[in-house]
Design a protein around this motif. Structure first.
Motif: not given
Length: 315
Positions: A83-89, A196-197
């Motif tokens: 959901p937050t990591d582009l590579r895993d997605a 992004e925080i």
């Protein structure tokens, strides 16, 4: 090969029971069993099936819908940060699409496992080895060796359980889903994702600390003086007093507004109307009279011309 090895093993066991010394001392039988076992191992290791996904995992995936399939692949490859990591997605989407396409093609568990080995290997070449597209195409070409029946004398690369039509469909799928987006995958695995925080300020009201073991007193527990000074709602501000002269003027204005017409007689109203009518109609009457005189002069001039012409024409 497995059935043949069991048959050889059975013969060896039978000869050992009938003649133990012969079973132990016959090196030919022992060598023969070892060689056939090595052939079976080589065949299993040479196949690309069940290298990444086991047979049970392939059967499970083939019996699931796309959502369940994505969840299973997420657990297998530990891609829980998608959901937050582009590579895993990206990787999870790539694997899920490949498995779903294999299910739509009607692949067996062996074929799905072999196909997934190809898909996983090609993506791993991009992710881990940063392989160029030309080199990765060569690796893909090596995996397809031995599928065409015309080249059976060539040693298979491990995908001999596919036919020619399936190999063409497999090639078209990998070309469209991987090689056409090769630069995108290279960028995804080489560039660091920007973090992004996101923060949110929350204001929380807390109870005031009690200095005594009792809460602050209610209205009933406060003295009348304190209640009247700090708690009670103040009385409304009184309206300013109007002076007598101002009152008289207001009364006169009100009386004029209401009784001025009631005191007028019929003659007074007639005089007012006549005076207003004269002021409005006198300018109109003078203007109309001037226009009538002008018309009259024009007509008189025309009549005189007619008489003059008649006089000149008579002998």
């Amino acid at each position: 090969m497995a059935a043949k090895s069991q048959k050889v093993g059975g013969k060896g066991s039978k000869s050992a029971l009938s003649n133990p010394s012969q079973g132990k001392g016959d090196p030919k039988n022992k060598k023969k069993v070892t060689l056939e076992g090595d052939d079976e191992t080589d065949e299993k290791e040479g196949s690309l099936a069940y290298k990444v996904l086991s047979e049970d995992q392939c059967k499970t995936l083939l019996g699931q819908d796309v959502v369940e399939m994505q969840s299973t692949l997420c657990d297998i490859f530990k891609l829980h940060n998608y959901p937050t990591d582009l590579r895993d997605a990206g990787v999870l989407d790539y694997y899920t699409g490949a498995c779903w396409w294999g299910k739509e093609q009607g692949f067996t568990p062996q074929q799905l496992s072999g196909f997934f080995t190809v898909v996983h290997t090609l993506l791993d070449n991009v992710k881990e080895q940063h392989m160029a597209m030309v080199d990765n195409l060569k690796e893909f070409k090596k995996m397809l060796i031995g599928i065409d029946p015309e080249y059976q004398e060539i040693k298979s690369a491990g995908l001999d359980f596919f036919n020619t039509q399936q190999a063409k469909a497999l090639t078209n799928y990998i070309t469209s889903c991987l090689f056409q987006h090769y630069k995108l995958y290279e960028l995804m695995f080489t560039q660091t994702q920007a973090e992004e925080i996101i923060g949110t300020d929350l204001e929380i009201e807390t109870a005031k600390p009690a200095s005594v073991p009792f809460p602050p007193p209610l209205d009933e527990g406060v003295t009348q003086e304190t209640f009247a000074s700090y708690i009670a709602t103040p009385p409304p501000t009184p309206e300013p007093e109007v002076e007598e002269e101002d009152k008289g003027m207001e009364e006169l204005d009100a009386k004029l507004d209401t009784d001025i017409f009631s005191e007028l007689t019929v003659e007074d109203v007639r005089e007012v109307i006549e005076s207003v009518a004269k002021e409005l109609l006198n300018p109109l009457q003078s203007e109309i009279a001037a226009k009538l005189r002008e018309k009259e002069n024009i007509l008189i001039g025309r009549i005189n011309k007619v008489h003059k012409v008649a006089d000149e024409g008579s002998p």
